[in-house]
Design a protein around this motif. Structure first.
Motif, PDB file in Angstrom:
ATOM      1  N   LEU A  75      40.027 -55.358 -24.796  1.00 28.34           N
ATOM      2  CA  LEU A  75      40.700 -56.530 -24.263  1.00 28.34           C
ATOM      3  C   LEU A  75      40.241 -57.786 -24.987  1.00 28.34           C
ATOM      4  CD1 LEU A  75      42.352 -58.122 -22.216  1.00 28.34           C
ATOM      5  CD2 LEU A  75      40.431 -57.955 -20.627  1.00 28.34           C
TER       6      LEU A  75
ATOM      7  N   VAL B 146      44.033 -53.631 -21.228  1.00 29.11           N
ATOM      8  CA  VAL B 146      43.255 -54.159 -20.113  1.00 29.11           C
ATOM      9  C   VAL B 146      42.736 -52.994 -19.278  1.00 29.11           C
ATOM     10  CG1 VAL B 146      44.604 -56.290 -20.049  1.00 29.11           C
ATOM     11  CG2 VAL B 146      45.251 -54.378 -18.560  1.00 29.11           C
TER      12      VAL B 146
ATOM     13  N   ASP C 150      47.082 -60.619 -17.885  1.00 33.76           N
ATOM     14  CA  ASP C 150      46.647 -61.427 -19.028  1.00 33.76           C
ATOM     15  C   ASP C 150      47.737 -62.443 -19.356  1.00 33.76           C
ATOM     16  OD1 ASP C 150      45.039 -62.352 -21.043  1.00 33.76           O
ATOM     17  OD2 ASP C 150      44.946 -60.462 -22.152  1.00 33.76           O
TER      18      ASP C 150
END
Length: 361
Positions: A16, A111, A120
């Motif tokens: 991420l 993620v 996000d």
């Protein structure tokens, strides 16, 4: 799933950081450009119930609408991440398709698999124009965040890897969504994005354009209601293998722009084992996810074959399954002990109902 090693959950966090940072910082609007923040919202709630089908020993069925309550939830394997791909297109209008537009940017992030929405944000620097953000979410191994169950080279032509057979069918789950917006300095001197939705134009004061991703498939569960009769015959449920054969075409591709399946295969097979025995004595023989249309009921036709040590024990054929996007269809019947159909495997030439396959332009 055929993953040989357990990977720590922190790996996903590392992915991420390395993939998202490029997307969310160091983006500054230039002259005549606007900074747009695309907010990614993947809905992780389980599907609502849709319909219940009850089959009898002769192959007849009854159909009942179910209250739209949430179905059983699931948790993806800790070795997986949630992968989200976003493509940004410049388009002529909200009615235009992205295949006639211009691809401006493509971003892919990963993620933690249990992260709730918004997962996000992505930042884009764009000049005046009309735009559409397409987003697709699926699961991928933390050790290799790339195409796993789906091929995603272009989001208007996502393809199922038909030969890929996850051990847990929940890992076939995916989500899709899109959002239209415009940048118009004549209408707004600051160049704030204007969200275009349902015929309305709304200024996004914070520069944020939300994309809401909903499950792209319908789910069904197949329950056997004759477990006690099966056990009385001296058989064991643990010794069973289940084969589901899809007939009369089944979706194998998806267009995120039109929110519809756009590729089909004539037949495919799914193999599994009984997994759950409920308090009422029903046993879950199989479940699966099938890519479906966004605004209408789709159907698949399946055969169920049961095997013990490679030898067929029973078959129940021509089960018609109605599907609705992000809903669950419940199918019940005496599938362990009642044989229905000829037992032939393949396309049913004698099926006299009509299955319409619509492939959008």
């Amino acid at each position: 799933m055929n993953l040989r090693s357990i990977y720590p959950a922190t790996v996903c966090g590392i992915v991420l950081l390395t993939t998202s940072c490029d997307a969310t910082i160091h983006e500054y609007p230039g002259k005549g450009e606007s900074l747009v923040v695309v907010e990614l919202n993947v809905d992780r709630t389980p599907p609502q119930y849709y319909k219940e089908l009850v089959y009898d020993q002769d192959g007849n069925r009854s159909e009942t609408e179910l209250a739209p309550e949430l179905s059983q939830t699931y948790t993806a394997d800790e070795r997986l991440c949630m992968r989200i791909i976003t493509e940004l297109y410049e388009v002529a209008s909200t009615e235009s398709r992205t295949n006639t537009g211009r691809l401006v940017a493509r971003r892919e992030i990963a993620v933690e698999r249990l992260m709730e929405a918004p997962q996000d944000t992505l930042q884009f620097r764009v000049p005046e124009g009309r735009y559409r953000a397409l987003s697709w979410a699926d699961y991928a191994p933390q050790s290799d965040v790339s195409d796993w169950h789906f091929e995603t080279g272009s989001l208007d032509a996502v393809l199922v890897k038909v030969e890929h057979k996850p051990q847990v069918n929940h890992h076939k789950s995916s989500a899709a969504g899109s959002s239209d917006f415009a940048i118009d300095f004549a209408a707004d001197r600051q160049g704030a994005p204007i969200l275009l939705r349902s015929g309305r134009a709304t200024r996004a004061d914070d520069g944020s354009i939300p994309v809401y991703l909903e499950r792209a498939s319908g789910r069904f569960r197949l329950w056997a209601t004759d477990l006690q009769e099966f056990l009385a015959s001296g058989k064991r449920i643990e010794d069973l293998d289940v084969r589901i054969i899809y007939k009369q075409y089944v979706s194998a591709g998806y267009n995120v722009d039109t929110q519809t399946p756009n590729a089909f295969v004539e037949s495919r097979t799914m193999e599994t084992s009984p997994s759950t025995v409920e308090a009422d004595g029903n046993v879950l023989l199989a479940y699966d996810y099938v890519l479906t249309s966004s605004d209408r009921e789709d159907h698949v036709l399946i055969d169920v074959f049961l095997y013990e040590d490679g030898q067929e024990l029973n078959h129940y054929q021509d089960i018609e399954v109605p599907l609705w996007r992000n809903r669950e269809t419940v199918i019940k019947g005496p599938f362990l002990t009642r044989s229905v159909g000829s037992g032939d495997i393949g396309i049913d030439e004698g099926f006299d109902d009509e299955f319409v396959v619509v492939i959008p332009d």
